[in-house]
Every structure is written in C-alpha cells, then in structure tokens.
Scaffold this motif. Structure first.
Motif, PDB file in Angstrom:
ATOM      1  N   ASP A  12       0.862  -1.186   0.000  1.00 28.51           N
ATOM      2  CA  ASP A  12       0.000   0.000   0.000  1.00 28.51           C
ATOM      3  C   ASP A  12       0.892   1.227   0.000  1.00 28.51           C
ATOM      4  OD1 ASP A  12      -2.179  -1.673   0.205  1.00 28.51           O
ATOM      5  OD2 ASP A  12      -2.472  -1.343   2.348  1.00 28.51           O
ATOM      6  N   TYR A  13       0.337   2.346  -0.458  1.00 24.24           N
ATOM      7  CA  TYR A  13       1.079   3.604  -0.431  1.00 24.24           C
ATOM      8  C   TYR A  13       0.707   4.407   0.808  1.00 24.24           C
ATOM      9  CZ  TYR A  13       2.743   3.269  -5.268  1.00 24.24           C
ATOM     10  OH  TYR A  13       3.376   2.897  -6.417  1.00 24.24           O
ATOM     11  N   TRP A  14       1.702   4.996   1.440  1.00 21.17           N
ATOM     12  CA  TRP A  14       1.529   5.918   2.560  1.00 21.17           C
ATOM     13  C   TRP A  14       1.791   7.310   2.014  1.00 21.17           C
ATOM     14  CZ3 TRP A  14       5.486   8.996   4.719  1.00 21.17           C
ATOM     15  CH2 TRP A  14       5.189   9.608   5.938  1.00 21.17           C
ATOM     16  N   MET A  15       0.900   8.247   2.300  1.00 19.44           N
ATOM     17  CA  MET A  15       1.058   9.623   1.829  1.00 19.44           C
ATOM     18  C   MET A  15       0.958  10.571   3.010  1.00 19.44           C
ATOM     19  SD  MET A  15      -1.136   9.482  -1.691  1.00 19.44           S
ATOM     20  CE  MET A  15      -0.436  10.936  -2.435  1.00 19.44           C
ATOM     21  N   HIS A  16       1.789  11.613   2.966  1.00 19.13           N
ATOM     22  CA  HIS A  16       1.817  12.591   4.053  1.00 19.13           C
ATOM     23  C   HIS A  16       2.387  13.896   3.510  1.00 19.13           C
ATOM     24  CE1 HIS A  16       2.190  14.528   7.812  1.00 19.13           C
ATOM     25  NE2 HIS A  16       2.986  13.715   8.456  1.00 19.13           N
ATOM     26  N   ARG A  18       4.775  16.829   3.443  1.00 18.55           N
ATOM     27  CA  ARG A  18       6.157  17.006   3.914  1.00 18.55           C
ATOM     28  C   ARG A  18       6.282  18.245   4.799  1.00 18.55           C
ATOM     29  NH1 ARG A  18      11.277  16.640   0.081  1.00 18.55           N
ATOM     30  NH2 ARG A  18      10.622  14.493   0.313  1.00 18.55           N
ATOM     31  N   ASP A  19       6.993  18.089   5.913  1.00 22.32           N
ATOM     32  CA  ASP A  19       7.339  19.166   6.850  1.00 22.32           C
ATOM     33  C   ASP A  19       6.140  19.795   7.554  1.00 22.32           C
ATOM     34  OD1 ASP A  19      10.034  18.805   6.236  1.00 22.32           O
ATOM     35  OD2 ASP A  19       9.972  20.283   4.628  1.00 22.32           O
ATOM     36  N   TYR A  20       5.009  19.122   7.584  1.00 23.49           N
ATOM     37  CA  TYR A  20       3.829  19.605   8.303  1.00 23.49           C
ATOM     38  C   TYR A  20       3.267  18.449   9.122  1.00 23.49           C
ATOM     39  CZ  TYR A  20       3.510  23.747   5.289  1.00 23.49           C
ATOM     40  OH  TYR A  20       3.752  24.919   4.626  1.00 23.49           O
ATOM     41  N   PRO A  21       2.808  18.720  10.323  1.00 19.64           N
ATOM     42  CA  PRO A  21       2.094  17.670  11.049  1.00 19.64           C
ATOM     43  C   PRO A  21       0.711  17.515  10.440  1.00 19.64           C
ATOM     44  CG  PRO A  21       2.039  19.715  12.290  1.00 19.64           C
ATOM     45  CD  PRO A  21       2.910  19.966  11.092  1.00 19.64           C
ATOM     46  N   GLY A  22       0.140  16.360  10.576  1.00 18.74           N
ATOM     47  CA  GLY A  22      -1.229  16.221  10.096  1.00 18.74           C
ATOM     48  C   GLY A  22      -1.546  14.839   9.576  1.00 18.74           C
ATOM     49  N   THR A  23      -2.460  14.816   8.649  1.00 18.47           N
ATOM     50  CA  THR A  23      -3.071  13.612   8.144  1.00 18.47           C
ATOM     51  C   THR A  23      -2.090  12.698   7.412  1.00 18.47           C
ATOM     52  OG1 THR A  23      -5.107  14.863   7.858  1.00 18.47           O
ATOM     53  CG2 THR A  23      -4.944  12.806   6.662  1.00 18.47           C
ATOM     54  N   HIS A  24      -2.203  11.415   7.693  1.00 17.41           N
ATOM     55  CA  HIS A  24      -1.547  10.382   6.897  1.00 17.41           C
ATOM     56  C   HIS A  24      -2.656   9.750   6.052  1.00 17.41           C
ATOM     57  CE1 HIS A  24       1.986   9.450   9.818  1.00 17.41           C
ATOM     58  NE2 HIS A  24       1.538  10.671  10.019  1.00 17.41           N
ATOM     59  N   ALA A  25      -2.333   9.304   4.866  1.00 21.08           N
ATOM     60  CA  ALA A  25      -3.303   8.588   4.047  1.00 21.08           C
ATOM     61  C   ALA A  25      -2.682   7.275   3.608  1.00 21.08           C
ATOM     62  CB  ALA A  25      -3.692   9.409   2.824  1.00 21.08           C
ATOM     63  N   ILE A  26      -3.493   6.241   3.570  1.00 19.24           N
ATOM     64  CA  ILE A  26      -3.065   4.945   3.063  1.00 19.24           C
ATOM     65  C   ILE A  26      -3.874   4.678   1.801  1.00 19.24           C
ATOM     66  CG2 ILE A  26      -2.906   2.467   3.488  1.00 19.24           C
ATOM     67  CD1 ILE A  26      -1.103   4.078   5.350  1.00 19.24           C
ATOM     68  N   LEU A  27      -3.176   4.503   0.699  1.00 20.76           N
ATOM     69  CA  LEU A  27      -3.814   4.193  -0.580  1.00 20.76           C
ATOM     70  C   LEU A  27      -3.655   2.696  -0.800  1.00 20.76           C
ATOM     71  CD1 LEU A  27      -5.208   5.275  -3.090  1.00 20.76           C
ATOM     72  CD2 LEU A  27      -2.961   5.710  -4.065  1.00 20.76           C
ATOM     73  N   ARG A  28      -4.753   1.972  -0.685  1.00 18.83           N
ATOM     74  CA  ARG A  28      -4.713   0.515  -0.790  1.00 18.83           C
ATOM     75  C   ARG A  28      -4.428   0.109  -2.235  1.00 18.83           C
ATOM     76  NH1 ARG A  28      -5.099  -2.053   4.210  1.00 18.83           N
ATOM     77  NH2 ARG A  28      -5.929  -3.830   3.121  1.00 18.83           N
ATOM     78  N   ARG A  29      -3.539  -0.870  -2.390  1.00 23.72           N
ATOM     79  CA  ARG A  29      -3.247  -1.399  -3.726  1.00 23.72           C
ATOM     80  C   ARG A  29      -2.632  -2.780  -3.607  1.00 23.72           C
ATOM     81  NH1 ARG A  29       1.849  -0.683  -6.549  1.00 23.72           N
ATOM     82  NH2 ARG A  29       3.471  -0.512  -4.986  1.00 23.72           N
ATOM     83  N   THR A  30      -2.735  -3.549  -4.666  1.00 21.31           N
ATOM     84  CA  THR A  30      -2.058  -4.835  -4.716  1.00 21.31           C
ATOM     85  C   THR A  30      -0.634  -4.619  -5.215  1.00 21.31           C
ATOM     86  OG1 THR A  30      -2.878  -5.233  -6.948  1.00 21.31           O
ATOM     87  CG2 THR A  30      -4.188  -6.125  -5.128  1.00 21.31           C
ATOM     88  N   ARG A  31       0.170  -5.624  -5.109  1.00 21.24           N
ATOM     89  CA  ARG A  31       1.598  -5.506  -5.419  1.00 21.24           C
ATOM     90  C   ARG A  31       1.866  -4.974  -6.827  1.00 21.24           C
ATOM     91  NH1 ARG A  31       6.089 -10.048  -4.151  1.00 21.24           N
ATOM     92  NH2 ARG A  31       7.871  -8.798  -4.759  1.00 21.24           N
ATOM     93  N   ASN A  32       1.133  -5.443  -7.818  1.00 19.38           N
ATOM     94  CA  ASN A  32       1.420  -5.086  -9.208  1.00 19.38           C
ATOM     95  C   ASN A  32       0.522  -3.997  -9.776  1.00 19.38           C
ATOM     96  OD1 ASN A  32       3.514  -6.993  -9.389  1.00 19.38           O
ATOM     97  ND2 ASN A  32       2.007  -8.617  -9.682  1.00 19.38           N
ATOM     98  N   ARG A  33      -0.374  -3.468  -8.966  1.00 21.12           N
ATOM     99  CA  ARG A  33      -1.292  -2.430  -9.464  1.00 21.12           C
ATOM    100  C   ARG A  33      -0.558  -1.116  -9.658  1.00 21.12           C
ATOM    101  NH1 ARG A  33      -5.053   1.137  -6.313  1.00 21.12           N
ATOM    102  NH2 ARG A  33      -6.179   2.220  -7.934  1.00 21.12           N
ATOM    103  N   GLU A  70       5.943   3.378  -0.187  1.00 20.05           N
ATOM    104  CA  GLU A  70       5.286   2.106   0.098  1.00 20.05           C
ATOM    105  C   GLU A  70       5.336   1.868   1.607  1.00 20.05           C
ATOM    106  OE1 GLU A  70       7.066  -1.017  -2.213  1.00 20.05           O
ATOM    107  OE2 GLU A  70       5.839  -0.526  -3.955  1.00 20.05           O
ATOM    108  N   CYS A  71       4.257   1.348   2.153  1.00 24.12           N
ATOM    109  CA  CYS A  71       4.142   1.188   3.610  1.00 24.12           C
ATOM    110  C   CYS A  71       5.250   0.330   4.201  1.00 24.12           C
ATOM    111  CB  CYS A  71       2.777   0.600   3.957  1.00 24.12           C
ATOM    112  SG  CYS A  71       1.439   1.792   3.742  1.00 24.12           S
ATOM    113  N   ARG A  72       5.801  -0.578   3.426  1.00 20.53           N
ATOM    114  CA  ARG A  72       6.869  -1.429   3.976  1.00 20.53           C
ATOM    115  C   ARG A  72       8.128  -0.644   4.304  1.00 20.53           C
ATOM    116  NH1 ARG A  72       9.253  -4.647  -1.177  1.00 20.53           N
ATOM    117  NH2 ARG A  72       8.836  -3.014  -2.714  1.00 20.53           N
ATOM    118  N   TYR A  73       8.237   0.580   3.803  1.00 12.44           N
ATOM    119  CA  TYR A  73       9.403   1.423   4.063  1.00 12.44           C
ATOM    120  C   TYR A  73       9.131   2.520   5.102  1.00 12.44           C
ATOM    121  CZ  TYR A  73      11.177  -0.792  -0.153  1.00 12.44           C
ATOM    122  OH  TYR A  73      11.589  -1.698  -1.088  1.00 12.44           O
TER     123      TYR A  73
END
Length: 89
Positions: A12-16, A18-33, A70-73
């Motif tokens: 999955d993708y993690w989005m945030h 940069r340099d601001y506190p606040g919302t994290h987003a998780i974008l669900r996806r399969t490995r090859n999508r 990627e969330c694994r990182y």
C-alpha cells in the motif's frame, strides 16, 4: 495515524504532507497495481486539505510536497507519542 499504518499491507502507499504535522493517508493497492497520476493527485490534494484545514479554493495556486512511500518502508519512531515516522526509498 499509526493505527492506519499498522493495518496497511506492505505494498500500500503511505502519503503525508512534507514538513507539516497532520493527516496520513493509506492508498490501498495490490503488489502489481499501477496507480494513475490522477488518482495520486486526488489523494495528495485531500491530504493537503485535511492537514492544513483549508478548502480547495484557499489552496488554489499553492504548491506543497506530498510524500509517497510504500508502507513497507515506513517505520514509527519507537517511543514517540506524536506519531512521527521514519521512511526510506
């Protein structure tokens, strides 16, 4: 934010904002999508709006850096009560 990260799958993708506190987003996806640029931009705009508590009209013509990893990182900082993370790759 950390509860979302713990439930995320490794590819999955993690989005945030940069340099601001606040919302994290998780974008669900399969490995090859492959996620389209439009989809990434939509989620990125949402992250900015939620993190800064502003409307799209207030953010017009402004640019912000949104991290995409990627969330694994993404690893929570041990013992940090603010929910900060370290990321790589």
């Amino acid at each position: 934010n950390l509860a979302l990260l713990r439930k995320a799958q490794p590819f999955d993708y993690w989005m945030h904002l940069r340099d601001y506190p606040g919302t994290h987003a998780i974008l669900r996806r399969t490995r090859n999508r492959i996620v389209s640029d439009d989809e990434l931009q939509q989620v990125g705009k949402w992250v900015v709006q939620q993190s800064l508590h502003k409307t799209p009209e207030q953010l017009a013509d402004q640019r912000y850096d949104v991290l995409l990893v990627e969330c694994r990182y993404v690893r929570p900082i041990k013992g940090d009560k603010l929910g900060r993370v370290n990321y790589s790759n």
